[in-house]
Scaffold this motif. Structure first.
Motif, mmCIF file in Angstrom:
data_model
loop_
_atom_site.group_PDB
_atom_site.id
_atom_site.type_symbol
_atom_site.label_atom_id
_atom_site.label_comp_id
_atom_site.label_asym_id
_atom_site.label_seq_id
_atom_site.Cartn_x
_atom_site.Cartn_y
_atom_site.Cartn_z
ATOM 1 N N ASP A 232 0.824 -1.215 0.000
ATOM 2 C CA ASP A 232 0.000 0.000 0.000
ATOM 3 C C ASP A 232 0.854 1.259 0.000
ATOM 4 O O ASP A 232 0.482 2.284 -0.584
ATOM 5 C CB ASP A 232 -0.987 -0.002 1.167
ATOM 6 C CG ASP A 232 -0.328 -0.223 2.520
ATOM 7 O OD1 ASP A 232 0.892 -0.482 2.573
ATOM 8 O OD2 ASP A 232 -1.053 -0.150 3.544
ATOM 9 N N LEU A 233 2.028 1.198 0.627
ATOM 10 C CA LEU A 233 2.952 2.333 0.567
ATOM 11 C C LEU A 233 3.509 2.489 -0.842
ATOM 12 O O LEU A 233 3.626 3.619 -1.353
ATOM 13 C CB LEU A 233 4.074 2.154 1.583
ATOM 14 C CG LEU A 233 5.203 3.185 1.547
ATOM 15 C CD1 LEU A 233 4.663 4.603 1.690
ATOM 16 C CD2 LEU A 233 6.239 2.897 2.628
ATOM 17 N N GLU A 299 6.498 1.399 11.469
ATOM 18 C CA GLU A 299 7.923 1.125 11.293
ATOM 19 C C GLU A 299 8.140 0.598 9.881
ATOM 20 O O GLU A 299 7.446 -0.298 9.416
ATOM 21 C CB GLU A 299 8.366 0.090 12.345
ATOM 22 C CG GLU A 299 9.864 0.067 12.584
ATOM 23 C CD GLU A 299 10.619 -0.691 11.501
ATOM 24 O OE1 GLU A 299 11.646 -0.177 11.019
ATOM 25 O OE2 GLU A 299 10.174 -1.786 11.126
ATOM 26 N N VAL A 300 9.123 1.164 9.170
ATOM 27 C CA VAL A 300 9.314 0.853 7.766
ATOM 28 C C VAL A 300 10.798 0.924 7.435
ATOM 29 O O VAL A 300 11.589 1.537 8.158
ATOM 30 C CB VAL A 300 8.490 1.843 6.893
ATOM 31 C CG1 VAL A 300 9.093 3.245 6.952
ATOM 32 C CG2 VAL A 300 8.345 1.366 5.464
ATOM 33 N N LEU A 305 13.118 3.673 1.633
ATOM 34 C CA LEU A 305 12.132 4.733 1.452
ATOM 35 C C LEU A 305 12.732 6.094 1.157
ATOM 36 O O LEU A 305 12.230 6.834 0.302
ATOM 37 C CB LEU A 305 11.262 4.833 2.716
ATOM 38 C CG LEU A 305 10.236 5.967 2.756
ATOM 39 C CD1 LEU A 305 9.211 5.815 1.633
ATOM 40 C CD2 LEU A 305 9.556 6.012 4.116
ATOM 41 N N PHE A 306 13.806 6.463 1.852
ATOM 42 C CA PHE A 306 14.232 7.862 1.832
ATOM 43 C C PHE A 306 14.740 8.332 0.478
ATOM 44 O O PHE A 306 14.709 9.533 0.191
ATOM 45 C CB PHE A 306 15.286 8.096 2.911
ATOM 46 C CG PHE A 306 14.720 8.224 4.308
ATOM 47 C CD1 PHE A 306 13.359 8.139 4.545
ATOM 48 C CD2 PHE A 306 15.565 8.418 5.388
ATOM 49 C CE1 PHE A 306 12.838 8.242 5.825
ATOM 50 C CE2 PHE A 306 15.063 8.526 6.680
ATOM 51 C CZ PHE A 306 13.689 8.439 6.891
ATOM 52 N N ARG A 326 22.589 9.469 3.323
ATOM 53 C CA ARG A 326 23.006 8.432 2.367
ATOM 54 C C ARG A 326 22.070 8.389 1.168
ATOM 55 O O ARG A 326 22.486 8.115 0.044
ATOM 56 C CB ARG A 326 23.008 7.063 3.031
ATOM 57 C CG ARG A 326 24.170 6.771 3.947
ATOM 58 C CD ARG A 326 24.046 5.368 4.520
ATOM 59 N NE ARG A 326 24.115 4.368 3.463
ATOM 60 C CZ ARG A 326 23.557 3.160 3.534
ATOM 61 N NH1 ARG A 326 22.837 2.821 4.587
ATOM 62 N NH2 ARG A 326 23.699 2.294 2.547
ATOM 63 N N ALA A 327 20.779 8.643 1.423
ATOM 64 C CA ALA A 327 19.780 8.582 0.354
ATOM 65 C C ALA A 327 19.756 9.837 -0.497
ATOM 66 O O ALA A 327 19.068 9.874 -1.522
ATOM 67 C CB ALA A 327 18.403 8.351 0.966
ATOM 68 N N GLY A 328 20.467 10.889 -0.079
ATOM 69 C CA GLY A 328 20.441 12.145 -0.813
ATOM 70 C C GLY A 328 19.159 12.929 -0.618
ATOM 71 O O GLY A 328 18.805 13.773 -1.453
ATOM 72 N N ALA A 329 18.461 12.673 0.500
ATOM 73 C CA ALA A 329 17.200 13.365 0.770
ATOM 74 C C ALA A 329 17.458 14.622 1.592
ATOM 75 O O ALA A 329 18.060 14.549 2.667
ATOM 76 C CB ALA A 329 16.246 12.445 1.530
#
Length: 409
Positions: A232-233, A299-300, A305-306, A326-329
């Motif tokens: 669903d996410l 919790e995910v 995700l990021f 690390r994700a560049g977000a």
């Protein structure tokens, strides 16, 4: 060889230990983790036995254990020191090493256990801001009064040592004597030792050499997370432009109710024309209406995700800061306690986001911070910094620890 990893704290204190445990096991070590019982499922997921330490941390942090709230800091510290000592002596053997981080009384108990057993002990900090240095000042503890005119870093760290002696010295020394160990002077420096590890990335949380300590900076201890995102996410992510993620992890928010904080953050993100992804967490964030531009997750896998969000709004835990970097977000940090203001400052200094002014966001204040985080130049800078963040910290630390006994088996 057996390695006992000890921490009493929130998920941000346990995740690095789980990352280190994975690497130690891969190198042939036997690992035990002493941590709050809340994290049995997390550690079971990486195949590492948990020796429960202390009370459930969420219940303690949220005041759900009434007799502990009445006990006060001294009472909790005394029990926690003793519980950590018992947990470590039960989990360790005569050929082990003890690695500790987290709550100061628990670390003191782990230090005493290692001393009693005659095995190596390594204190690890998850932030440079906790370690004494002539290059930065300590953050005052709640209730600590700094005399007027005392501004030098060395003087402030000396006061910090005195304050820890006043808070914990008698309690910790009473326990040491009860288990047959001599009392010590300067409890902070005894617990930290002169040669601690620093488990932070050199770019995100750099250490400047100082005569006060011989610090080994290993890099952050990251637990690889291969879990897929819920279906669903995935559907929400695919249904429109990248959302802004807002979550405060294992941190109850101060100054407003969960509903008030939820409304403020959702309205702030909408004001920027973005969809919003809420991480419910200990702040109990929740949707305020049934519009389809808002989605709530528990919790995910943040590592997965990021990289798929427009920005990350969070509390400023070391692990979340590193994962987003690390994700560049781009990041907005809303610091609450402890080292979180330090990480807000680093994100701002690096140009990969900004710190929010104060612990309680309003729709207006968070919208202003998001304007900075969502600016093209911030995103471009975050992408550059992402390529510099090291991922081998746990591997380096594991090899150093196994070298303490001269054996990797």
């Amino acid at each position: 060889m057996r390695v006992v990893l000890v921490t009493y704290g929130s998920r941000g204190d346990v995740e690095p230990m789980a990352g280190l445990a994975v690497r130690l096991r891969a190198l042939g070590a036997e690992v035990r983790v002493c941590a709050p019982p809340d994290f049995a499922e997390l550690l079971d997921g990486v195949g590492v036995p948990l020796t429960p330490l202390g009370w459930p941390i969420r219940a303690l942090a949220t005041g759900a254990i009434p007799d502990k709230a009445k006990a006060g800091l001294a009472g909790i510290a005394a029990e926690l020191t003793a519980m950590a000592y018992e947990a470590v002596t039960g989990a360790a053997g005569d050929r082990a090493a003890v690695v500790a981080t987290g709550s100061f009384p628990a670390v003191a108990g782990a230090r005493a256990a290692a001393e009693k057993l005659g095995v190596p002990y390594v204190f690890t900090s998850l932030s440079p801001s906790y370690l004494p240095s002539s290059h930065h000042a300590p953050r005052p503890w709640p209730g600590q009064v700094i005399p007027e005119g005392v501004t030098g870093n060395r003087e402030l760290w000396a006061l910090d040592a005195e304050h820890k002696d006043a808070l914990f010295g008698e309690t910790i020394n009473r326990h040491r004597v009860s288990v047959g160990l001599p009392p010590v002077d300067g409890i902070r420096d005894h617990v930290f030792t002169g040669r601690p590890f620093l488990a932070t990335d050199p770019v995100l949380g750099p250490w400047q050499e100082t005569p006060e300590l011989d610090v080994t900076q290993t890099g952050a201890w990251i637990r690889p997370d291969e879990r897929p995102l819920p279906a669903d996410l995935e559907a929400f992510l695919a249904a429109g432009e990248k959302p802004v993620y807002v979550g405060f992890g294992s941190m109850p928010m101060r100054g407003a109710s969960a509903q008030e904080i939820s409304r403020a953050v959702i309205e702030a993100v909408r004001a920027r024309g973005r969809r919003v992804l809420l991480g419910s967490g200990w702040a109990d964030l929740t949707a305020i209406d049934d519009r389809d531009d808002c989605f709530v997750v528990g919790e995910v896998n943040q590592q997965a995700l990021f990289g798929r969000v427009a920005a990350v709004v969070h509390h400023g835990g070391a692990g979340t800061t590193a994962t987003a970097a690390r994700a560049g977000a781009p990041q907005v940090i809303v610091p609450q306690v402890a080292d979180q203001p330090y990480w807000a400052g680093r994100v701002t200094e690096l140009g990969i986001g900004t710190g929010h002014d104060g612990p309680t966001p309003t729709a207006e204040s968070l919208s202003a911070a998001l304007k900075i985080a969502l600016a093209p130049q911030t995103g471009a800078r975050a992408a550059v910094v992402a390529g510099t963040v090291r991922t081998d910290g746990a591997d380096r630390a594991a090899k150093l620890l196994l070298g303490l006994t001269g054996s990797a088996g």
